[in-house]
Design a protein around this motif. Sequence first.
Motif, PDB file in Angstrom:
ATOM      1  N   LYS A  56       0.817  -1.211   0.000  1.00  0.00           N
ATOM      2  CA  LYS A  56       0.000   0.000   0.000  1.00  0.00           C
ATOM      3  C   LYS A  56       0.855   1.267   0.000  1.00  0.00           C
ATOM      4  CE  LYS A  56      -3.535   2.768   0.502  1.00  0.00           C
ATOM      5  NZ  LYS A  56      -4.739   2.816  -0.343  1.00  0.00           N
ATOM      6  N   PHE A  57       1.894   1.297   0.820  1.00  0.00           N
ATOM      7  CA  PHE A  57       2.592   2.570   1.044  1.00  0.00           C
ATOM      8  C   PHE A  57       3.804   2.767   0.132  1.00  0.00           C
ATOM      9  CE2 PHE A  57       0.306   1.703   5.097  1.00  0.00           C
ATOM     10  CZ  PHE A  57      -0.642   2.696   4.916  1.00  0.00           C
ATOM     11  N   LEU A  58       4.094   1.771  -0.713  1.00  0.00           N
ATOM     12  CA  LEU A  58       5.101   1.956  -1.759  1.00  0.00           C
ATOM     13  C   LEU A  58       4.704   3.178  -2.589  1.00  0.00           C
ATOM     14  CD1 LEU A  58       7.491   0.239  -3.246  1.00  0.00           C
ATOM     15  CD2 LEU A  58       5.672  -0.326  -4.870  1.00  0.00           C
ATOM     16  N   ASN A  59       5.674   4.041  -2.901  1.00  0.00           N
ATOM     17  CA  ASN A  59       5.400   5.243  -3.708  1.00  0.00           C
ATOM     18  C   ASN A  59       4.258   6.068  -3.092  1.00  0.00           C
ATOM     19  OD1 ASN A  59       6.002   6.927  -5.889  1.00  0.00           O
ATOM     20  ND2 ASN A  59       4.491   5.955  -7.234  1.00  0.00           N
ATOM     21  N   ALA A  60       4.203   6.066  -1.752  1.00  0.00           N
ATOM     22  CA  ALA A  60       3.161   6.785  -1.004  1.00  0.00           C
ATOM     23  C   ALA A  60       1.750   6.461  -1.508  1.00  0.00           C
ATOM     24  CB  ALA A  60       3.416   8.304  -1.036  1.00  0.00           C
ATOM     25  N   ARG A  81       2.083  -1.431  13.681  1.00  0.00           N
ATOM     26  CA  ARG A  81       3.425  -2.000  13.851  1.00  0.00           C
ATOM     27  C   ARG A  81       4.124  -2.142  12.490  1.00  0.00           C
ATOM     28  NH1 ARG A  81       0.602  -5.114  17.849  1.00  0.00           N
ATOM     29  NH2 ARG A  81       0.113  -6.808  16.386  1.00  0.00           N
ATOM     30  N   ALA A  82       3.362  -2.534  11.489  1.00  0.00           N
ATOM     31  CA  ALA A  82       3.961  -2.749  10.160  1.00  0.00           C
ATOM     32  C   ALA A  82       4.470  -1.430   9.576  1.00  0.00           C
ATOM     33  CB  ALA A  82       2.939  -3.389   9.220  1.00  0.00           C
ATOM     34  N   VAL A  83       3.706  -0.368   9.750  1.00  0.00           N
ATOM     35  CA  VAL A  83       4.130   0.950   9.234  1.00  0.00           C
ATOM     36  C   VAL A  83       5.404   1.381   9.948  1.00  0.00           C
ATOM     37  CG1 VAL A  83       3.526   3.408   9.166  1.00  0.00           C
ATOM     38  CG2 VAL A  83       1.839   1.688   8.471  1.00  0.00           C
ATOM     39  N   GLU A  84       5.437   1.157  11.249  1.00  0.00           N
ATOM     40  CA  GLU A  84       6.630   1.549  12.011  1.00  0.00           C
ATOM     41  C   GLU A  84       7.848   0.722  11.578  1.00  0.00           C
ATOM     42  OE1 GLU A  84       5.923   2.332  16.096  1.00  0.00           O
ATOM     43  OE2 GLU A  84       8.078   2.448  16.562  1.00  0.00           O
ATOM     44  N   ALA A  85       7.620  -0.558  11.310  1.00  0.00           N
ATOM     45  CA  ALA A  85       8.741  -1.406  10.865  1.00  0.00           C
ATOM     46  C   ALA A  85       9.286  -0.921   9.524  1.00  0.00           C
ATOM     47  CB  ALA A  85       8.280  -2.861  10.761  1.00  0.00           C
ATOM     48  N   LEU A  86       8.394  -0.402   8.679  1.00  0.00           N
ATOM     49  CA  LEU A  86       8.838   0.055   7.350  1.00  0.00           C
ATOM     50  C   LEU A  86       9.503   1.428   7.400  1.00  0.00           C
ATOM     51  CD1 LEU A  86       5.743  -0.892   5.122  1.00  0.00           C
ATOM     52  CD2 LEU A  86       8.061  -1.773   4.833  1.00  0.00           C
ATOM     53  N   TYR A  87       8.898   2.358   8.171  1.00  0.00           N
ATOM     54  CA  TYR A  87       9.321   3.759   8.061  1.00  0.00           C
ATOM     55  C   TYR A  87       9.710   4.398   9.396  1.00  0.00           C
ATOM     56  CZ  TYR A  87       6.861   2.913   3.680  1.00  0.00           C
ATOM     57  OH  TYR A  87       6.440   2.379   2.488  1.00  0.00           O
ATOM     58  N   ALA A 112      12.938   6.284   3.027  1.00  0.00           N
ATOM     59  CA  ALA A 112      12.279   5.236   2.249  1.00  0.00           C
ATOM     60  C   ALA A 112      10.863   5.625   1.827  1.00  0.00           C
ATOM     61  CB  ALA A 112      12.231   3.946   3.060  1.00  0.00           C
ATOM     62  N   TYR A 113      10.340   6.714   2.408  1.00  0.00           N
ATOM     63  CA  TYR A 113       8.929   7.035   2.183  1.00  0.00           C
ATOM     64  C   TYR A 113       8.790   8.205   1.207  1.00  0.00           C
ATOM     65  CZ  TYR A 113       4.011   7.847   3.200  1.00  0.00           C
ATOM     66  OH  TYR A 113       2.652   8.004   3.086  1.00  0.00           O
ATOM     67  N   GLY A 114       7.934   8.059   0.194  1.00  0.00           N
ATOM     68  CA  GLY A 114       7.792   9.067  -0.858  1.00  0.00           C
ATOM     69  C   GLY A 114       6.856  10.209  -0.508  1.00  0.00           C
ATOM     70  N   ARG A 115       6.656  11.073  -1.499  1.00  0.00           N
ATOM     71  CA  ARG A 115       5.812  12.259  -1.320  1.00  0.00           C
ATOM     72  C   ARG A 115       4.688  12.260  -2.364  1.00  0.00           C
ATOM     73  NH1 ARG A 115       8.106  11.867   2.687  1.00  0.00           N
ATOM     74  NH2 ARG A 115       9.330  13.396   3.851  1.00  0.00           N
ATOM     75  N   ILE A 116       3.656  13.072  -2.096  1.00  0.00           N
ATOM     76  CA  ILE A 116       2.528  13.189  -3.019  1.00  0.00           C
ATOM     77  C   ILE A 116       2.981  14.048  -4.208  1.00  0.00           C
ATOM     78  CG2 ILE A 116       0.125  13.934  -3.237  1.00  0.00           C
ATOM     79  CD1 ILE A 116       0.765  11.501  -1.289  1.00  0.00           C
ATOM     80  N   VAL A 117       2.491  13.716  -5.394  1.00  0.00           N
ATOM     81  CA  VAL A 117       3.054  14.309  -6.608  1.00  0.00           C
ATOM     82  C   VAL A 117       2.887  15.823  -6.680  1.00  0.00           C
ATOM     83  CG1 VAL A 117       0.988  13.870  -8.012  1.00  0.00           C
ATOM     84  CG2 VAL A 117       3.231  14.042  -9.125  1.00  0.00           C
ATOM     85  N   TYR A 145       3.820  15.887   2.168  1.00  0.00           N
ATOM     86  CA  TYR A 145       3.905  14.636   2.938  1.00  0.00           C
ATOM     87  C   TYR A 145       2.535  14.282   3.500  1.00  0.00           C
ATOM     88  CZ  TYR A 145       4.627  11.818   7.164  1.00  0.00           C
ATOM     89  OH  TYR A 145       4.542  10.861   8.140  1.00  0.00           O
ATOM     90  N   ILE A 146       2.104  13.067   3.278  1.00  0.00           N
ATOM     91  CA  ILE A 146       0.934  12.553   3.993  1.00  0.00           C
ATOM     92  C   ILE A 146       1.376  11.258   4.666  1.00  0.00           C
ATOM     93  CG2 ILE A 146      -1.411  11.606   3.812  1.00  0.00           C
ATOM     94  CD1 ILE A 146      -2.001  13.517   1.605  1.00  0.00           C
ATOM     95  N   ALA A 147       1.151  11.177   5.963  1.00  0.00           N
ATOM     96  CA  ALA A 147       1.594  10.013   6.729  1.00  0.00           C
ATOM     97  C   ALA A 147       0.902   8.751   6.217  1.00  0.00           C
ATOM     98  CB  ALA A 147       1.254  10.225   8.199  1.00  0.00           C
TER      99      ALA A 147
END
Length: 456
Positions: free
Chosen positions: A258-262, A288-294, A303-308, A337-339
């Motif tokens: 889901k959060f790949l490429n925001a 927990r999964a979001v925290e593990a990723l970012y 590792a986390y992208g931005r809105i276009v 940025y959107i969390a």
Amino acid sequence: MRTSSKRRPTHHRDRGTMHHTAPEQPADVVARLRATFRTGRTKPAAWRTGQLRSLRAMLTEHDGELVAALHEDLGKSSYEAYRTEIDFTIREIDHTLDHLADWLRPEPAPVPPHLAGATAWTQYDPLGVVLVIAPWNYPAQLLLAPMVGALASGNAVVAKPSELAPATSAALARLLPRYLDTDAVAVVEGGVPETTALLAERFDHIFYTGNATVGRIVMAAAARHLTPVTLELGGKSPVFVDRDTDPDAVAARLAAGKFLNAGQTCVAPDYVLTDPRTARALEPALTRAVEALYGSDPAASDAYGRIVNERHFDRLTALLGSGRAVTGGDGDRATKYIAPTVLADVDPGAPVMQEEIFGPILPIVTVPGLDEAIAFINDRDKPLALYAFTGSEETRRRLASETSSGGLGFGLPLAHLTVSDLPFGGVGESGMGRYHGRYSIETFSHRKAVLEGPSA
Ligand code: NAD
């Protein structure tokens, strides 16, 4: 309009010097490419594989430039840029180079008794001049991967990158003419006016990736010339989560997809459909999964992208109130940025459930069980992808046979599109046509029927 070409100065004789050339008009671009196609130059296997090898060289020799452009346009990490754009396209090229001769081999067809002595077969003919229109979310991959198929099929190509990823568009417009045959490949940069002007021309195929509103415009323009289209569109791709699953394992894969490429991925999981008890277990697991990723502050994660752009930022922030934020829920307009956000208790009538989200917001909608989930999916437009996490063979079988979607992924969101031997494309509102690997050859060629009778 800007067209780019690395054409030798002598080719400019009729249009002035290198430095004073007027921008080439769409009609001239198409006429020039069509003239090349008519010479037969793009047909030999050597030309096709030569173009693919050059494209591969461009990607390996200028990867740094492309990664920087992707970072500028979308805040993509270099890991993501390689994985989803550069390496992805290289894999598509390599797979095509490995198999092209096989795919292009004429296929014999048995002849009926009244034609005994005759021979029949089908062969792939290139179509001619193909237009590829790409979107901004994977602005390199989604321009180049269709081009791989178009060139491998022996076509001339007009490539139109997305103006909403301007750095990547400029990089591709600069680089492609340095590597590809500029008499057969042209890059046309620009937005709506430039694309509208291109669409007035007659192409032999139009391959469009983007939203369904513009898809309709493309198809209407193509209809005037009876040009076939491939429409790679989007939509809301659901994820069914069964009660027999491990919440942490599901959440880890779900969040990664889901959060790949925001969240700005056409096949991103759009929303979760599950029963209320599983939903309650998934909520903390997704946090927990979001925290593990970012990490605990995704805004600080490379590792986390931005809105276009701001328009999409504003559209997405308006959706944040559609449910109870389990994690995320905030953003910063200045940095777009959107969390990574998970919304629970989302009503099917809420704004976030009305259109494709195309951003880092994951709503959880509850249904009593599988029957209702299937009905929920079938009540809506056919999605580009359907995902399910379940340990039940029967549930997998029912989802496969009782729903319709462009692709179907069990347990691994997004991954089906990395399988080169699987066709990628939508159905219904999520698009028409398919590509990747040999399916690109079918898309960008005409399979001609040939019958050779006994000599007279
Ligand atoms: P976008 O705004 O970049 O538009 C796509 C292309 O259409 C661009 O090249 C643009 O110049 C052109 N365009 C825009 N307006 C036009 C008009 N009025 N006339 C002619 N051409 C026009 O990208 P987008 O549409 O915002 O892309 C996001 C959508 O694309 C989402 O719905 C997503 O799901 C879908 N998508 C699908 C795939 C797929 O492979 N199926 C991949 C990525 C994105």
